[in-house]
Design a protein around this motif. Structure first.
Motif, PDB file in Angstrom:
ATOM      1  N   THR A 119      -5.378 -10.799 -42.270  1.00  0.00           N
ATOM      2  CA  THR A 119      -4.762  -9.887 -41.301  1.00  0.00           C
ATOM      3  C   THR A 119      -3.244 -10.054 -41.185  1.00  0.00           C
ATOM      4  O   THR A 119      -2.644  -9.523 -40.253  1.00  0.00           O
ATOM      5  N   SER A 179      -5.330  -4.890 -38.889  1.00  0.00           N
ATOM      6  CA  SER A 179      -6.574  -4.849 -38.131  1.00  0.00           C
ATOM      7  C   SER A 179      -7.613  -4.189 -39.028  1.00  0.00           C
ATOM      8  O   SER A 179      -7.391  -3.076 -39.522  1.00  0.00           O
ATOM      9  N   GLY A 180      -8.721  -4.902 -39.272  1.00  0.00           N
ATOM     10  CA  GLY A 180      -9.742  -4.374 -40.190  1.00  0.00           C
ATOM     11  C   GLY A 180      -9.336  -4.480 -41.644  1.00  0.00           C
ATOM     12  O   GLY A 180      -9.861  -3.778 -42.497  1.00  0.00           O
ATOM     13  N   THR A 181      -8.387  -5.360 -41.946  1.00  0.00           N
ATOM     14  CA  THR A 181      -7.888  -5.537 -43.312  1.00  0.00           C
ATOM     15  C   THR A 181      -8.526  -6.755 -43.963  1.00  0.00           C
ATOM     16  O   THR A 181      -9.024  -7.642 -43.285  1.00  0.00           O
ATOM     17  N   GLY A 236      -8.215  -0.310 -42.987  1.00  0.00           N
ATOM     18  CA  GLY A 236      -7.749  -0.806 -41.699  1.00  0.00           C
ATOM     19  C   GLY A 236      -6.453  -0.132 -41.273  1.00  0.00           C
ATOM     20  O   GLY A 236      -6.065   0.916 -41.792  1.00  0.00           O
TER      21      GLY A 236
END
Length: 158
Positions: A53, A21-23, A7
């Motif tokens: 996040t 974000s995307g973690t 992410g």
């Protein structure tokens, strides 16, 4: 274990909160792991993992506000002193190596200050020549010797 870098992150100057974000941080980093934005050579410790996040750093972010940046979380530390470990898949391994050396240097300084000693090494060389003569029509001799000694001295005090 390799670095976690899935992410992107956003950091705000003066805030300890990192937004991802995307973690998937709830199942990956832990408190005490080292965090850095990939393009910035400053590390921070993770003080808390708040959600998938959001993480909180041990101190406020001192750099510029950055949005959606690549990052690294170094999850491998040595057992006794928490120095960063480096493995083949790690990015920026030279930077992490430098951080480990700085940590070791600081720890050694701390130990020396606590025990109140400092070791120094002195090397000295001594040479001497001895000449002896015998009164004889055919005998004369010269002897040369050289001695090198190394002394290690332990001095009390910093």
């Amino acid at each position: 274990m390799p670095q976690y870098k899935t992410g992107t992150v956003s950091v705000i100057n003066g805030s300890a909160i990192v937004t991802g974000s995307g973690t998937a941080w709830l199942t990956n980093p832990v408190v005490g792991d080292r965090f850095k934005v990939k393009s910035i050579n400053t590390t921070y410790r993770i003080a808390s993992v708040d959600s998938d996040t959001q993480i909180t750093l041990d101190v406020d972010w001192e750099g510029d506000t950055l949005i959606q940046q690549d990052y690294q979380i170094n999850r491998d530390q040595t057992t006794n002193y928490d120095f960063p470990k480096i493995i083949d898949e790690d990015e920026d391994w030279q930077y992490w190596w430098t951080i480990a050396l700085r940590d070791i240097d600081a720890k050694l300084k701390d130990v020396c200050e606590r025990i109140g000693t400092r070791a120094t090494t002195t090397t000295s060389t001594t040479s001497s020549t001895t000449t002896s003569s015998t009164t004889s029509s055919t005998t004369s001799s010269t002897t040369t010797s050289s001695t090198t000694s190394t002394t290690t001295t332990t001095t009390t005090g910093p």
